[in-house]
Design a protein around this motif. Structure first.
Motif, PDB file in Angstrom:
ATOM      1  N   PHE A 383      -9.353  26.610  46.684  1.00 12.74           N
ATOM      2  CA  PHE A 383      -9.858  27.886  47.189  1.00 12.74           C
ATOM      3  C   PHE A 383      -9.761  29.038  46.185  1.00 12.74           C
ATOM      4  O   PHE A 383     -10.383  30.080  46.358  1.00 12.74           O
ATOM      5  N   CYS A 386     -12.884  30.867  44.607  1.00 14.68           N
ATOM      6  CA  CYS A 386     -14.064  30.602  45.453  1.00 14.68           C
ATOM      7  C   CYS A 386     -15.128  29.741  44.785  1.00 14.68           C
ATOM      8  O   CYS A 386     -16.330  29.960  44.973  1.00 14.68           O
ATOM      9  N   ALA A 409     -18.222  28.158  48.683  1.00 11.98           N
ATOM     10  CA  ALA A 409     -17.065  28.860  49.249  1.00 11.98           C
ATOM     11  C   ALA A 409     -17.320  29.377  50.650  1.00 11.98           C
ATOM     12  O   ALA A 409     -16.372  29.474  51.447  1.00 11.98           O
ATOM     13  N   LEU A 413     -14.841  30.420  53.833  1.00  8.89           N
ATOM     14  CA  LEU A 413     -14.524  31.846  53.869  1.00  8.89           C
ATOM     15  C   LEU A 413     -14.974  32.480  55.190  1.00  8.89           C
ATOM     16  O   LEU A 413     -16.043  32.167  55.704  1.00  8.89           O
TER      17      LEU A 413
END
Length: 414
Positions: A383, A386, A409, A413
Motif C-alpha cells: 500500500f 499507492c 490503488a 483506497l
C-alpha cells in the motif's frame, strides 16, 4: 545487502526452463507494467510428493509462507496438514475444503475469543504459548464440551547462537522458558490433553549438521520438562526452519539426510509422532516474480536499475539482507556486470540487491526473480505510495492462469 548473487542455477531446472519459455510467449499484458507472481503447480506437486515419501515425520504447511488458494489446494492434495496463526489464515484454509481436524493453531497472540472461535469451527490441535493461553484453552474446552490436543511451546537459550528473523538465541514472544512451564502440572488442566512440546527458534537453516546439532541439544531439556510436569510426551513439534539458498552459495540441505537425522531424534525423544511445519522449504522453489525495468542510470560509477515494483511486492530483501536471485527474462549473449536493483518507492530501503545481469539490460526488459513461492506478496508492503497491487498467476500443464488480477490503488483506497 550481499555484494553479489550468482543466479545461474536458480533458473536451470527443467521446470524453471519450461516456465521461462512459456512466459516469453504468454506474458500477461495486464500485469506487465506492474509486476506479478507466478507459481509452477506441476513442479510444486512433484516436490511435495518427494517430501511425503517417508514415514518419519508428520508434515504441516506454515500458511504464513503463502496463503494463495491454489497453493493451499495443491498442498491439501499432497496430504499436508496446515499450521495457521490467525483467523484470516483459518478462514482461507477452510474455504479451500481442508478439514478442521487437519489444522494446527499456532502463534503468540491467541486470545480467549480466538481460541473459542477456532474450537467452534472444529479445530482441535493447539500450541499454547503462554500460561494464559493454557488457562483459556482449558476454559474453552469446558464451555464447548471438547478435549483439544495441546502442545506447549518452549523457548530455549544457548550460550552461543546466530541471530535470524525468527529469534535464534534472542528473547522472543514465542513460548515460555522451561522454568516457566515447570510451574504447572498436567493434572491442573484436566479438560485438555497436554500431549506434546513445540520448539522452533531457528529460521532458514542451511546446514544439515547444524540443524541436527540443535535438534539433539533440544531433546534432553524437553524430555526433562515433560517428566517434571507429569506429561506423557507423545508429540514433539520441531517447527520448520529448513532453509533456501537465496544467495546461491551452494549451501543446500539434503532432504534424505534430514530424514535420517529426524529418525534419530524421534528415537532419542521416544515420541509417537514427530512433526515439522514447513514454509519456504515446501513452496519457495515453485514461485517466481516478474517486474519490468523502468529506468537505467549510473550514479558515481555504479549502474542502477529501477523497477516498476520493489519491496512493495518483495519486502524480504529489506528485512533479511538476503535478496532473491534474479535473471533477465529474455536471452542475451552479453557479458554480465553488477547492477544495484531498486524499486519505485521513495525510500532507500527499496533495494532488491546487487546482482550480475547481462550488460545490455534496458528499459522495458522484464526481470525474473526466483524462490518467490514463499514470503512474497503477503509479506510485502503493497500500500505504500499507492502503486498497483501485484497480480498472481499459476502455471499448470503449460498454461498460465490468473488467480488475482493486478489492481490499482483505488481498489483499496477509501
Amino acid at each position: 545487502m550481499a555484494e553479489l548473487v550468482n543466479s545461474a542455477h536458480c533458473f536451470d531446472s527443467p521446470a524453471a526452463i519450461e516456465l521461462i519459455a512459456a512466459l516469453k510467449e504468454q506474458q500477461p499484458e495486464s500485469a506487465k507494467q506492474a509486476g506479478y507472481f507466478v507459481y509452477h503447480l506441476d513442479a510444486l506437486k512433484a516436490h511435495l510428493a518427494e517430501l511425503q515419501r517417508q514415514d518419519v515425520i508428520k508434515l504441516w504447511f506454515a500458511v504464513k509462507a503463502n496463503p494463495l488458494s491454489t497453493i493451499i489446494q495443491t498442498l491439501e492434495g499432497a496430504g499436508f496438514n496446515f499450521d495457521v496463526a490467525s483467523t484470516g489464515e483459518l478462514s482461507q484454509v477452510l474455504k479451500q475444503g481442508v478439514a478442521p481436524e487437519r489444522i494446527l493453531n499456532t502463534g503468540p497472540a491467541k486470545s480467549k475469543a480466538q481460541i473459542t472461535s477456532f474450537i467452534d469451527q472444529g479445530v482441535n490441535v493447539f500450541v499454547a504459548e503462554s500460561l494464559n493461553q493454557l488457562i483459556w484453552l482449558n476454559e474453552a474446552a469446558i464451555e464447548s464440551k471438547v478435549k483439544p490436543q495441546v502442545l506447549l511451546r518452549v523457548q530455549l537459550q544457548w550460550p552461543e547462537g546466530d541471530k535470524n528473523p525468527l529469534g535464534g538465541n534472542s528473547l522472543t514472544p514465542f513460548g515460555l522458558s522451561v522454568a516457566q512451564w515447570q510451574s504447572i502440572r498436567v493434572t491442573d488442566f484436566p479438560d485438555i490433553e497436554i500431549c506434546g512440546l513445540h520448539i522452533f527458534q531457528w529460521g532458514n537453516m542451511l546446514s544439515n549438521e547444524k540443524m541436527f546439532s540443535l535438534w539433539s541439544q533440544m531433546v534432553p531439556p524437553l524430555k526433562q520438562l515433560a517428566e517434571d510436569i507429569g506429561m506423557a510426551l507423545k508429540i514433539l513439534d520441531l517447527g520448520g526452519g529448513l532453509g533456501i539458498d537465496y544467495l546461491q552459495q551452494g549451501a543446500t540441505l539434503s532432504w534424505p539426510q534430514i530424514l535420517i537425522d529426524l529418525a534419530i531424534i524421534k528415537q532419542q525423544a521416544a515420541v509417537e509422532e514427530l512433526w515439522l511445519e514447513l514454509g519456504r522449504f515446501a513452496v519457495a522453489e515453485c514461485g517466481y516474480y516478474i517486474a519490468p525495468v523502468v529506468d537505467r542510470k549510473v550514479n558515481y560509477g555504479q549502474e542502477q536499475l529501477v523497477l516498476a515494483a520493489g519491496i512493495n511486492h518483495l519486502l524480504r530483501p529489506a528485512i533479511t539482507e538476503q535478496p532473491f536471485p534474479v535473471d533477465l527474462l529474455r536471452t542475451s549473449s552479453h557479458e554480465k556486470q553488477l547492477f544495484d536493483i531498486h524499486g519505485p518507492l521513495c525510500t532507500s530501503m527499496d533495494k532488491l540487491g546487487k546482482h550480475a545481469l547481462p550488460a545490455d539490460v534496458s528499459v522495458h526488459d522484464p526481470l525474473i526473480f526466483g524462490y518467490c513461492g514463499a514470503y512474497g506478496f503477503t509479506e510485502s508492503m503493497p500500500f505504500f505510495l499507492c502503486h498497483h497491487i501485484a497480480a498472481e498467476y499459476v502455471f499448470s500443464q503449460g498454461k498460465l492462469i490468473e488467480v488475482r488480477a493486478s489492481q490499482p490503488a483505488d481498489w483499496y483506497l477509501r
